[in-house]
Design a protein around this motif. Structure first.
Motif, short mmCIF file in Angstrom:
data_model
loop_
_atom_site.label_atom_id
_atom_site.label_comp_id
_atom_site.label_asym_id
_atom_site.label_seq_id
_atom_site.Cartn_x
_atom_site.Cartn_y
_atom_site.Cartn_z
N VAL A 2 -48.09 -50.60 6.44
CA VAL A 2 -48.98 -50.73 7.58
C VAL A 2 -49.17 -52.20 7.91
O VAL A 2 -49.18 -53.05 7.02
N GLN A 3 -49.26 -52.49 9.18
CA GLN A 3 -49.56 -53.84 9.64
C GLN A 3 -50.96 -53.85 10.24
O GLN A 3 -51.33 -52.93 10.96
N LEU A 4 -51.71 -54.91 9.95
CA LEU A 4 -53.11 -55.01 10.36
C LEU A 4 -53.31 -56.23 11.25
O LEU A 4 -52.83 -57.32 10.92
N VAL A 5 -54.03 -56.04 12.34
CA VAL A 5 -54.32 -57.13 13.25
C VAL A 5 -55.81 -57.14 13.57
O VAL A 5 -56.33 -56.19 14.17
N ARG A 27 -48.50 -44.15 11.21
CA ARG A 27 -49.02 -42.83 11.51
C ARG A 27 -49.87 -42.24 10.39
O ARG A 27 -50.29 -41.10 10.48
N THR A 28 -50.09 -43.02 9.34
CA THR A 28 -50.82 -42.50 8.18
C THR A 28 -52.10 -43.27 7.93
O THR A 28 -52.54 -43.41 6.79
N PHE A 29 -52.71 -43.79 8.98
CA PHE A 29 -53.90 -44.62 8.83
C PHE A 29 -54.99 -43.90 8.07
O PHE A 29 -55.71 -44.50 7.27
N CYS A 30 -55.12 -42.60 8.29
CA CYS A 30 -56.20 -41.85 7.65
C CYS A 30 -56.05 -41.80 6.13
O CYS A 30 -57.00 -41.44 5.42
N ASN A 73 -60.07 -42.99 13.19
CA ASN A 73 -58.70 -42.66 12.77
C ASN A 73 -57.81 -42.31 13.96
O ASN A 73 -56.59 -42.51 13.91
N ALA A 74 -58.40 -41.80 15.03
CA ALA A 74 -57.60 -41.47 16.21
C ALA A 74 -57.04 -42.73 16.86
O ALA A 74 -56.00 -42.69 17.52
N LYS A 75 -57.74 -43.85 16.67
CA LYS A 75 -57.30 -45.12 17.25
C LYS A 75 -56.69 -46.06 16.21
O LYS A 75 -56.37 -47.21 16.52
N VAL A 98 -55.51 -50.11 1.51
CA VAL A 98 -54.86 -49.59 0.32
C VAL A 98 -54.71 -48.08 0.51
O VAL A 98 -55.65 -47.40 0.90
N GLN A 99 -53.54 -47.57 0.19
CA GLN A 99 -53.26 -46.17 0.47
C GLN A 99 -53.67 -45.29 -0.70
O GLN A 99 -53.52 -45.64 -1.86
N ASN A 100 -54.20 -44.13 -0.33
CA ASN A 100 -54.50 -43.06 -1.28
C ASN A 100 -55.50 -43.44 -2.36
O ASN A 100 -55.47 -42.87 -3.46
#
Length: 124
Positions: A2-5, A27-30, A73-75, A98-100
């Motif tokens: 993921v890239q963050l701005v 597509r996995t931000f949630c 999460n939609a945005k 951080v994922q999961n």
């Protein structure tokens, strides 16, 4: 990955407000727990706030009651609403992911992805 701005930083007088945004790619931000950190000149990076995948939030003591973390999460976006700012809040603010992760983390080392930072300056 993921890239963050981050965006939304700026100059504000003491007592004022700012809202930081952090937009994430992918597509996995949630599936990511999100954190906000800040680093003032000459100081180490410190934890500010975090929001879990289930919308649980956690704050460092100095910002409790003044800052609010949220996510849409939609945005693919996480926010940090900062009210009643004071000069001690002046820093570069970073969002991190951080994922999961179950819950939240206050440790910078637990986060895999970081934004480039946005400057917040509070004048007295």
């Amino acid at each position: 990955q993921v890239q963050l701005v981050e965006s939304g930083g700026g100059l504000v007088q003491a007592g004022g407000s700012l809202r930081l945004s952090c937009a994430a790619s992918g597509r996995t931000f949630c599936s990511y727990a999100m954190g906000w950190f800040r680093q003032a000149p000459g100081k180490e990076r410190e934890f500010v706030a975090a929001i879990s995948r289930r919308l649980n939030t956690y704050y460092t003591e100095s910002v409790k009651g003044r800052f609010t973390a949220s996510r849409d999460n939609a945005k693919n976006t996480v926010y940090l609403q900062m009210n009643n700012l004071n000069p001690e809040d002046t820093a570069v603010y970073y969002c991190a992911a951080v994922q999961n992760l179950v819950g939240v983390s206050t440790g910078a080392g637990d986060y895999n992805y970081w934004g480039q930072g946005t400057q917040v300056t509070v004048s007295s």
